[in-house]
Write a protein that holds these residues in place. Sequence first.
Motif, PDB file in Angstrom:
ATOM      1  N   LYS A  96     -19.841   8.413  33.520  1.00 26.63           N
ATOM      2  CA  LYS A  96     -18.920   9.397  34.089  1.00 26.63           C
ATOM      3  C   LYS A  96     -18.138  10.109  32.995  1.00 26.63           C
ATOM      4  O   LYS A  96     -17.853   9.549  31.948  1.00 26.63           O
ATOM      5  CB  LYS A  96     -17.932   8.709  35.024  1.00 26.63           C
ATOM      6  CG  LYS A  96     -18.610   7.977  36.157  1.00 26.63           C
ATOM      7  CD  LYS A  96     -18.138   8.465  37.464  1.00 26.63           C
ATOM      8  CE  LYS A  96     -18.825   7.677  38.560  1.00 26.63           C
ATOM      9  NZ  LYS A  96     -18.942   8.372  39.762  1.00 26.63           N
ATOM     10  N   LEU A  97     -17.809  11.360  33.270  1.00 24.57           N
ATOM     11  CA  LEU A  97     -16.993  12.173  32.379  1.00 24.57           C
ATOM     12  C   LEU A  97     -15.717  12.522  33.129  1.00 24.57           C
ATOM     13  O   LEU A  97     -15.768  12.942  34.284  1.00 24.57           O
ATOM     14  CB  LEU A  97     -17.749  13.448  32.005  1.00 24.57           C
ATOM     15  CG  LEU A  97     -17.040  14.416  31.072  1.00 24.57           C
ATOM     16  CD1 LEU A  97     -16.913  13.797  29.685  1.00 24.57           C
ATOM     17  CD2 LEU A  97     -17.812  15.714  30.987  1.00 24.57           C
ATOM     18  N   THR A  98     -14.570  12.324  32.474  1.00 20.13           N
ATOM     19  CA  THR A  98     -13.275  12.625  33.089  1.00 20.13           C
ATOM     20  C   THR A  98     -12.636  13.784  32.351  1.00 20.13           C
ATOM     21  O   THR A  98     -12.522  13.755  31.129  1.00 20.13           O
ATOM     22  CB  THR A  98     -12.336  11.402  33.023  1.00 20.13           C
ATOM     23  OG1 THR A  98     -12.943  10.335  33.746  1.00 20.13           O
ATOM     24  CG2 THR A  98     -10.980  11.722  33.636  1.00 20.13           C
ATOM     25  N   LEU A  99     -12.255  14.803  33.081  1.00 15.80           N
ATOM     26  CA  LEU A  99     -11.533  15.941  32.544  1.00 15.80           C
ATOM     27  C   LEU A  99     -10.081  15.802  32.967  1.00 15.80           C
ATOM     28  O   LEU A  99      -9.778  15.664  34.152  1.00 15.80           O
ATOM     29  CB  LEU A  99     -12.109  17.255  33.086  1.00 15.80           C
ATOM     30  CG  LEU A  99     -11.366  18.525  32.707  1.00 15.80           C
ATOM     31  CD1 LEU A  99     -11.481  18.764  31.212  1.00 15.80           C
ATOM     32  CD2 LEU A  99     -11.895  19.699  33.483  1.00 15.80           C
ATOM     33  N   ILE A 100      -9.173  15.799  31.990  1.00 18.87           N
ATOM     34  CA  ILE A 100      -7.749  15.678  32.260  1.00 18.87           C
ATOM     35  C   ILE A 100      -7.117  17.047  32.050  1.00 18.87           C
ATOM     36  O   ILE A 100      -7.330  17.668  31.012  1.00 18.87           O
ATOM     37  CB  ILE A 100      -7.107  14.638  31.326  1.00 18.87           C
ATOM     38  CG1 ILE A 100      -7.791  13.278  31.530  1.00 18.87           C
ATOM     39  CG2 ILE A 100      -5.608  14.546  31.565  1.00 18.87           C
ATOM     40  CD1 ILE A 100      -7.527  12.292  30.441  1.00 18.87           C
ATOM     41  N   TYR A 101      -6.377  17.525  33.043  1.00 22.27           N
ATOM     42  CA  TYR A 101      -5.745  18.841  32.917  1.00 22.27           C
ATOM     43  C   TYR A 101      -4.252  18.710  33.127  1.00 22.27           C
ATOM     44  O   TYR A 101      -3.781  17.843  33.835  1.00 22.27           O
ATOM     45  CB  TYR A 101      -6.363  19.853  33.893  1.00 22.27           C
ATOM     46  CG  TYR A 101      -6.285  19.453  35.340  1.00 22.27           C
ATOM     47  CD1 TYR A 101      -5.212  19.840  36.130  1.00 22.27           C
ATOM     48  CD2 TYR A 101      -7.296  18.707  35.920  1.00 22.27           C
ATOM     49  CE1 TYR A 101      -5.142  19.478  37.458  1.00 22.27           C
ATOM     50  CE2 TYR A 101      -7.227  18.327  37.251  1.00 22.27           C
ATOM     51  CZ  TYR A 101      -6.155  18.721  38.012  1.00 22.27           C
ATOM     52  OH  TYR A 101      -6.082  18.351  39.331  1.00 22.27           O
ATOM     53  N   GLU A 102      -3.529  19.596  32.462  1.00 19.43           N
ATOM     54  CA  GLU A 102      -2.074  19.564  32.559  1.00 19.43           C
ATOM     55  C   GLU A 102      -1.528  20.942  32.210  1.00 19.43           C
ATOM     56  O   GLU A 102      -1.966  21.568  31.250  1.00 19.43           O
ATOM     57  CB  GLU A 102      -1.527  18.529  31.583  1.00 19.43           C
ATOM     58  CG  GLU A 102      -0.053  18.290  31.704  1.00 19.43           C
ATOM     59  CD  GLU A 102       0.399  17.134  30.827  1.00 19.43           C
ATOM     60  OE1 GLU A 102       1.418  17.309  30.150  1.00 19.43           O
ATOM     61  OE2 GLU A 102      -0.279  16.091  30.810  1.00 19.43           O
ATOM     62  N   ASP A 103      -0.610  21.433  33.011  1.00 24.71           N
ATOM     63  CA  ASP A 103       0.101  22.668  32.675  1.00 24.71           C
ATOM     64  C   ASP A 103       1.567  22.491  33.045  1.00 24.71           C
ATOM     65  O   ASP A 103       2.007  21.377  33.290  1.00 24.71           O
ATOM     66  CB  ASP A 103      -0.538  23.902  33.320  1.00 24.71           C
ATOM     67  CG  ASP A 103      -0.506  23.874  34.837  1.00 24.71           C
ATOM     68  OD1 ASP A 103       0.384  23.208  35.409  1.00 24.71           O
ATOM     69  OD2 ASP A 103      -1.355  24.527  35.459  1.00 24.71           O
ATOM     70  N   ASP A 104       2.314  23.560  33.091  1.00 22.30           N
ATOM     71  CA  ASP A 104       3.757  23.460  33.336  1.00 22.30           C
ATOM     72  C   ASP A 104       4.104  22.886  34.703  1.00 22.30           C
ATOM     73  O   ASP A 104       5.138  22.255  34.874  1.00 22.30           O
ATOM     74  CB  ASP A 104       4.415  24.834  33.186  1.00 22.30           C
ATOM     75  CG  ASP A 104       4.352  25.326  31.756  1.00 22.30           C
ATOM     76  OD1 ASP A 104       4.191  24.500  30.840  1.00 22.30           O
ATOM     77  OD2 ASP A 104       4.454  26.551  31.547  1.00 22.30           O
ATOM     78  N   SER A 105       3.244  23.112  35.698  1.00 23.73           N
ATOM     79  CA  SER A 105       3.617  22.719  37.051  1.00 23.73           C
ATOM     80  C   SER A 105       2.733  21.639  37.660  1.00 23.73           C
ATOM     81  O   SER A 105       3.086  21.081  38.695  1.00 23.73           O
ATOM     82  CB  SER A 105       3.606  23.952  37.964  1.00 23.73           C
ATOM     83  OG  SER A 105       2.302  24.499  38.002  1.00 23.73           O
ATOM     84  N   THR A 106       1.606  21.323  37.063  1.00 24.28           N
ATOM     85  CA  THR A 106       0.700  20.358  37.677  1.00 24.28           C
ATOM     86  C   THR A 106      -0.083  19.604  36.619  1.00 24.28           C
ATOM     87  O   THR A 106      -0.207  20.057  35.486  1.00 24.28           O
ATOM     88  CB  THR A 106      -0.258  21.073  38.652  1.00 24.28           C
ATOM     89  OG1 THR A 106      -1.057  20.102  39.320  1.00 24.28           O
ATOM     90  CG2 THR A 106      -1.174  22.036  37.944  1.00 24.28           C
ATOM     91  N   SER A 107      -0.586  18.463  37.003  1.00 25.80           N
ATOM     92  CA  SER A 107      -1.469  17.703  36.127  1.00 25.80           C
ATOM     93  C   SER A 107      -2.368  16.848  36.996  1.00 25.80           C
ATOM     94  O   SER A 107      -2.094  16.636  38.176  1.00 25.80           O
ATOM     95  CB  SER A 107      -0.669  16.833  35.160  1.00 25.80           C
ATOM     96  OG  SER A 107       0.032  15.841  35.877  1.00 25.80           O
ATOM     97  N   GLY A 108      -3.424  16.359  36.429  1.00 24.84           N
ATOM     98  CA  GLY A 108      -4.345  15.514  37.170  1.00 24.84           C
ATOM     99  C   GLY A 108      -5.603  15.295  36.370  1.00 24.84           C
ATOM    100  O   GLY A 108      -5.680  15.634  35.186  1.00 24.84           O
TER     101      GLY A 108
END
Length: 78
Positions: free
Chosen positions: A9-21
Amino acid sequence: MRWSDPDGKLTLIYEDDSTSGEITASLDEWLEMVVGVLQMMPGKLNADRNGFALGPVGSDPDMIGALVAARLKESSAQ
């Protein structure tokens, strides 16, 4: 990004000023999501008809990247 070899599995982690996940999927699922996103984007065949150009000529690459990210997020939520 994180790669987990035992379960493939490959996990992409995202984050910005208002959200993350994060989105975790198998490589086949990632490929299906990316192909699905590309099918929704504007584009056309190149002059040699052996490739595909995304977006209209002169389009903003950051805008296209943001669109791809948004479509991937929508696809993973379904």
